[in-house]
Design an enzyme around this catalytic site. Structure first.
Site, PDB file in Angstrom:
ATOM      1  N   THR B 152       5.039 -21.185 -24.242  1.00  0.00           N
ATOM      2  CA  THR B 152       3.832 -21.166 -23.393  1.00  0.00           C
ATOM      3  C   THR B 152       4.279 -21.172 -21.924  1.00  0.00           C
ATOM      4  O   THR B 152       4.601 -20.125 -21.385  1.00  0.00           O
ATOM      5  CB  THR B 152       2.882 -22.350 -23.698  1.00  0.00           C
ATOM      6  N   THR B 189       3.666 -31.991 -26.889  1.00  0.00           N
ATOM      7  CA  THR B 189       3.402 -30.563 -27.119  1.00  0.00           C
ATOM      8  C   THR B 189       4.674 -29.840 -27.261  1.00  0.00           C
ATOM      9  O   THR B 189       5.237 -29.304 -26.316  1.00  0.00           O
ATOM     10  CB  THR B 189       2.630 -29.845 -26.028  1.00  0.00           C
ATOM     11  N   ASN B 401       0.339 -28.163 -13.310  1.00  0.00           N
ATOM     12  CA  ASN B 401      -0.693 -28.864 -14.063  1.00  0.00           C
ATOM     13  C   ASN B 401      -1.964 -29.136 -13.288  1.00  0.00           C
ATOM     14  O   ASN B 401      -2.991 -29.459 -13.869  1.00  0.00           O
ATOM     15  CB  ASN B 401      -0.143 -30.185 -14.595  1.00  0.00           C
ATOM     16  N   THR B 406      -5.798 -21.894  -9.296  1.00  0.00           N
ATOM     17  CA  THR B 406      -5.833 -21.205  -7.998  1.00  0.00           C
ATOM     18  C   THR B 406      -4.780 -20.115  -7.954  1.00  0.00           C
ATOM     19  O   THR B 406      -3.865 -20.097  -8.746  1.00  0.00           O
ATOM     20  CB  THR B 406      -5.583 -22.200  -6.852  1.00  0.00           C
TER      21      THR B 406
END
Lengths: 406, 406
Positions: B152, B189, B401, B406
């Site tokens: 990811t 994760t 995070n 943005t």
């Protein structure tokens, strides 16, 4: 209806207290020594850091407060006198001695606190002459200077006073505090000093401070680090001349409420001024099996770096909130829990049946611009509620703590 | 002397495994589906997230692995299928079914894993056609693509293979893994998939995976957040044709060592690639009363935001390290503990007798420029040792995070 009045005062608002805040030279320019003195020997209570590595002043103060009575509190900022070995311990003792001499009291009636850099010996010549300077500066109007001189990386002074009527007498409680990093449940780098002219029984005062701290200072977190130097110390000199407060006093609830308010106010001010904080976050956990579980869930959310960075980014990431509840260790049914996110004006339900509610992104975006946010978690496992307070994690937190040498 | 050979291989290096990594369209451009299949039904073991909020694929995979045998692992990245309710659970089930159909095996022999955003339903049309694409792409050389497609926010692929001789047969173990935020002890994760052609008894494999995970994956931390989706899953298809491994096998230690190496290697790669990490930090705690206490101290240091930001700032802040040991809850004598800081070449003693040692600032500054740092803590309370791994906390962590929108 509040049974007490909040006013623009501080630790010298209660009768019979004087204080000073002076520059003695540990820091370059800012005030760096605070002295608080009661005109008479006061009932005293303290709660201290739970860190196994605890600083010399904490060791000395714990010892001195055992008698249940003190008359003065001396604090330096800029140097924590922590991890300084036997020399540090002797220095802390010497500070109580010099303070006692200056005030003509017993060294065992002095509480000493330090905050600032760890592992550097105190410059004792500066400290000794500084104590004398602080003693000379004592004044019944010295509370504000005292609030200023305990600060380190804090950006604002934290002070408050409240008034409550007990036995038809005016009883006043004042407080000052400092944060602002290393703040986490169980006494983090945090100092808080409370004065009151209430007459109060010593063991009741200690018990009240303990239960209040558990719901206020121990429910705030900035970065999850518990410091070596924290303490909350309260002096009650009895000069309001009410009937001595204890659990049996008919008006004790009024005092408890006012005392709680002062400590919660200071605790919240500390997180609002957390290092680099741009958002203040209140978490309320309701309908929990136990108060302790409710607290655990609140702390788990407030301590999550992922939740904290999401708030910094103004992102309504309910998944991270739910995830942080999930690893808190508390039992609940994922399918039943409900989570709300909002501010003073509006709360939006964001989690229901273990899933996002599909709330309006637009409404959420607007809401997340608030400086003060609230998360409410309905655990649906019982009837207990708890609150906690924290802040977001910003670039500036990393800058203040990681790049301060540059 | 190592009893095994490390080589540039992966999960398709062991005999009888095929894999693929393809782009199916959950992510815009990057590969987002991995399939791993054994030619024959394999012994299987898994460890899963301890988060109470656990994702649908975890629930399904836990159920399917109970039999101790599986034949395929299907993984999508880009969407975690977590907090997606009954629909998510049905989707995870469907994935096992579609995979089984494509491979002509039993759906109960399929493990399914997902990683990515929480709370968004999987685009099942894309997933279903994607599974067929992944099945078609299966190849004995597909390990590298498989390693790529599970990533990811990771920046590099994590893969390894080792070879060990058991009963004069060549036994191979391969592995792939992904990080990179939400990494914390107890399955964060993080996905890790291990294949081996070793013949091994099922209950022994499960026990070995559990003890190995506790010393590897559960000893790494990036941000202290434990995710909803983590799993480590191992398949052993027996095609190396050795005598079945169990605790009684005369050469079992060789296998255990190789297996441990593979998992430790992947765990360390995960933290090295932690979100925004600029420093890799190994903590070794020695002479502890218990292994568990040693682990607790290591994790406490590695989880401290203040320690992490200090390393980012290349500041040898021994006070913060000592402080984080102090609040770990583990008993020790502050006056006896010793702490060393260094890198591969050099370790400097920084704490002795509960104080800083007055080490050379210059030497420390030089040392802290290393990308890989090591902290060693001598608790002096017993004989047990433990290791853990983490990383620093940087602006980029906050950026990744907190400001990713943005």
């Amino acid at each position: 209806m509040k049974k007490f009045e909040v006013f623009n005062g501080d630790i010298t608002s209660p009768k019979g207290f004087q204080a000073s805040g002076v520059h003695i030279g540990i820091k370059k320019k800012k005030k760096d020594m605070t002295l608080i003195a009661s005109d008479v020997l006061a009932e005293a209570a303290g709660v201290f850091t739970t860190n196994k590595v605890c600083a010399a002043p904490v060791l000395v103060s714990k010892e001195n407060i055992k008698s249940g009575k003190i008359q003065a509190i001396i604090v330096n900022s800029g140097n924590a006198n922590a991890c300084t070995g036997e020399e540090g311990y002797q220095n802390a003792l010497k500070i109580t001695k010099v303070t006692a001499e200056a005030l003509h009291i017993d060294p065992a009636d002095v509480v000493v606190a330090s905050t600032g850099i760890i592992g550097v010996p105190l410059p004792m010549d500066i400290v000794v002459s500084g104590i004398k300077k602080a003693a000379k500066a004592l004044s019944p109007k010295g509370g504000e200077a005292a609030a200023e001189a305990i600060l380190t990386t804090d950006t604002i002074e934290k002070k408050i006073a409240v008034e409550v009527e007990i036995d038809s007498k005016k009883v006043t409680i004042g407080g000052i505090a400092k944060g602002s990093g290393m703040i986490h449940p169980n006494m983090a780098t945090m100092l808080s000093f409370i004065t009151t002219d209430a007459k109060i029984k010593g063991d009741f005062l200690q018990q009240l401070l303990k239960t209040t701290s558990d719901k206020t200072y121990n429910m705030i977190t900035v970065d999850g680090d518990t410091s070596t130097n924290d303490m909350v110390c309260v002096m009650a000199n009895g000069m309001a001349n009410n009937e001595a407060l204890s659990q049996e006093h008919p008006e004790v609830e009024k005092f408890i409420e006012a005392f709680h308010y002062v400590n919660e106010y200071l605790a919240k001010k500390i997180v609002q001024d957390g290092e680099g904080a741009t958002k203040f976050i209140e978490v309320e956990v309701i309908n929990s099996r136990s108060f302790k579980e409710a607290q655990t869930v609140a702390k788990s959310i407030l301590s999550s770096n992922l939740v904290k960075t999401a708030f910094f980014g103004e992102d309504g990431n309910w998944g991270r909130i739910l995830c942080s509840i999930g690893y808190s260790g508390v039992e609940f049914e994922v399918d039943e829990i409900e989570v709300f996110l909002g501010n003073k004006e509006k709360m939006i339900k964001i989690v229901e049946n273990g899933q996002g509610t599909g709330f309006s992104e637009e409404a959420m975006e607007k809401l997340l611009k608030s400086k003060k946010l609230k998360i409410m978690v309905d655990l649906k496992t019982g009837k207990e509620n708890a609150k906690g307070w924290g802040c977001d994690l910003s670039y500036d937190y990393v800058k203040i703590n990681g790049a301060y040498r540059t």
